[in-house]
Design a protein around this motif. Structure first.
Motif, short mmCIF file in Angstrom:
data_model
loop_
_atom_site.label_atom_id
_atom_site.label_comp_id
_atom_site.label_asym_id
_atom_site.label_seq_id
_atom_site.Cartn_x
_atom_site.Cartn_y
_atom_site.Cartn_z
N ASP A 45 0.71 -1.00 0.02
CA ASP A 45 -0.09 -0.28 -0.05
C ASP A 45 1.02 1.11 -0.14
OD1 ASP A 45 -2.49 -1.32 0.22
OD2 ASP A 45 -2.02 -1.83 2.09
N ASN B 27 -1.11 -2.69 -4.67
CA ASN B 27 -2.34 -2.25 -4.12
C ASN B 27 -2.57 -0.60 -4.51
OD1 ASN B 27 -2.91 -4.80 -3.30
ND2 ASN B 27 -2.69 -4.25 -1.28
N VAL B 28 -1.63 -0.06 -5.14
CA VAL B 28 -1.72 1.46 -5.13
C VAL B 28 -2.21 1.68 -6.72
CG1 VAL B 28 -0.75 3.53 -5.21
CG2 VAL B 28 0.08 1.89 -3.46
N ARG B 29 -3.45 2.46 -6.55
CA ARG B 29 -4.05 2.99 -7.87
C ARG B 29 -3.88 4.46 -8.24
NH1 ARG B 29 -3.14 -1.65 -8.04
NH2 ARG B 29 -4.46 -3.42 -8.44
N GLN B 30 -3.90 5.17 -7.15
CA GLN B 30 -4.03 6.74 -7.18
C GLN B 30 -2.89 7.30 -7.71
OE1 GLN B 30 -4.10 4.68 -4.31
NE2 GLN B 30 -4.32 6.39 -2.68
N LYS C 120 1.43 6.99 -9.57
CA LYS C 120 2.07 6.32 -10.61
C LYS C 120 3.62 7.07 -10.54
CE LYS C 120 0.90 9.03 -14.51
NZ LYS C 120 0.33 10.28 -13.70
#
Length: 334
Positions: A28, A77-80, A82
């Motif tokens: 995360d 798990n990180v999407r927000q 890059k």
């Protein structure tokens, strides 16, 4: 990686530049190359061991609670976020350590950097911005037309809190020295008290909220400027039981905090006002809201001096003098 570390808890202890292991990333987390950090009195207090009952760090540990930089990689798990995103953050307690070239931060603590700010300006915001937001918006629930007293208006928290309180529609009083009167007025202060020649207790009355950042004597006097139903929010103590509960402290430490805050709570109750201790927490969503206010021109950063990374210890010593106007920043630019 290079980092400034504390080898042992010690009053006025020295920081040591050392080679430290690269951060370990969790699922995360985001890994950030730090390009600027800021120095706070909180760093001195952590170094000196003032919070080791509540926030134990095992020496050697890296100091630092503000950052602006560029995302290097993200957890699975990180999407927000890059790689390549420019971000800013105040890492959560037990994961501090921004006096370093890299840091792994929980993605929930991170927000995109205000586009209108440089890295150095952005690094000055997270800790003081979150402190002011949580005091005035979350706990204080400041409304238009209310009267707010913010102590030490030319300091890091004060310069931000004055602007936020004005944005919320409050009439703002503050204390500062004569040399900084123009600065706090430019930030929106309506009533400015020279603490060297005036007693705020004799000038102010009927206030809805006081943001206390000073000593016990000032805290006691602050109760007297509040109207019945007013709120005294302190970021300098004493800690109270809700704070102890929020950290999941033992029954013994809850008892200690109860004893520490008993006197001020009794005085507050006798005057019909509320007392609460605020120890700011990391919160990326609030930083995102703060970034919008900054980019819309509502709030500006106030930076006193910028030190090179090699002079981080000197930057901390300067903050400890109490003379800084706004924030003191450290840059990683060569």
């Amino acid at each position: 990686m290079k980092a400034f570390v504390v080898d042992k808890y010690k009053k006025k202890g020295a920081l040591r530049l050392a080679d430290m292991p690269d951060p370990r990333m969790g699922a995360d987390d985001v890994l950030v190359r730090i390009q600027a950090t800021a120095v706070n009195l909180l760093d001195s207090k952590v170094r000196d061991g003032e919070f080791k009952l509540f926030l134990p760090y095992r020496p050697p540990f890296v100091l630092g609670h503000d950052l602006a930089g560029t995302v290097v990689s993200v957890g699975v798990n990180v999407r927000q976020f890059k790689a390549g995103d420019e971000v800013y953050a105040r890492p959560r307690d037990h994961r501090a350590g921004t006096f370093a070239e890299f840091i792994a931060v929980d993605a929930a603590d991170v927000a995109l950097k205000p586009a209108s700010l440089s890295m150095e300006q952005a690094a000055s915001i997270p800790l003081v911005g979150l402190t002011a937001w949580q005091a005035l918006v979350e706990v204080g629930k400041v409304k238009p037309g209310q009267k707010v007293f913010i102590q030490a208006g030319s300091g890091g928290v004060g310069t931000f809190a004055i602007q936020l309180a004005k944005h919320l529609g409050a009439t703002v009083a503050t204390t500062t020295s004569a040399a900084n009167i123009d600065l706090v007025k430019s930030l929106g202060a309506d009533v400015v008290i020279d603490y060297k020649t005036q007693d705020f207790e004799q000038v102010l009355s009927g206030y809805d909220l006081v943001l206390n950042s000073q000593d016990a004597k000032t805290l006691a006097k602050s109760l007297n400027v509040l109207k019945p139903g007013g709120k005294l929010i302190s970021i300098s103590g004493p800690p109270d039981v809700p704070f102890a509960r929020s950290l999941g402290l033992s029954l013994f430490l809850r008892f200690v905090t109860r004893m520490l805050s008993r006197g001020v709570l009794k005085k507050a109750k006798s005057r019909g006002v509320e007392y609460s201790f605020l120890f700011m927490r990391a919160e990326g969503q609030q930083l995102a809201q703060i970034a919008k206010l900054i980019d819309s021109g509502v709030i500006r950063s106030v930076v006193d001096e910028v030190f090179p990374f090699a002079q981080t210890a000197e930057a901390l010593a300067y903050v400890e003098t109490g003379r800084a106007k706004g924030k003191v920043v450290v840059t990683f630019k060569s």
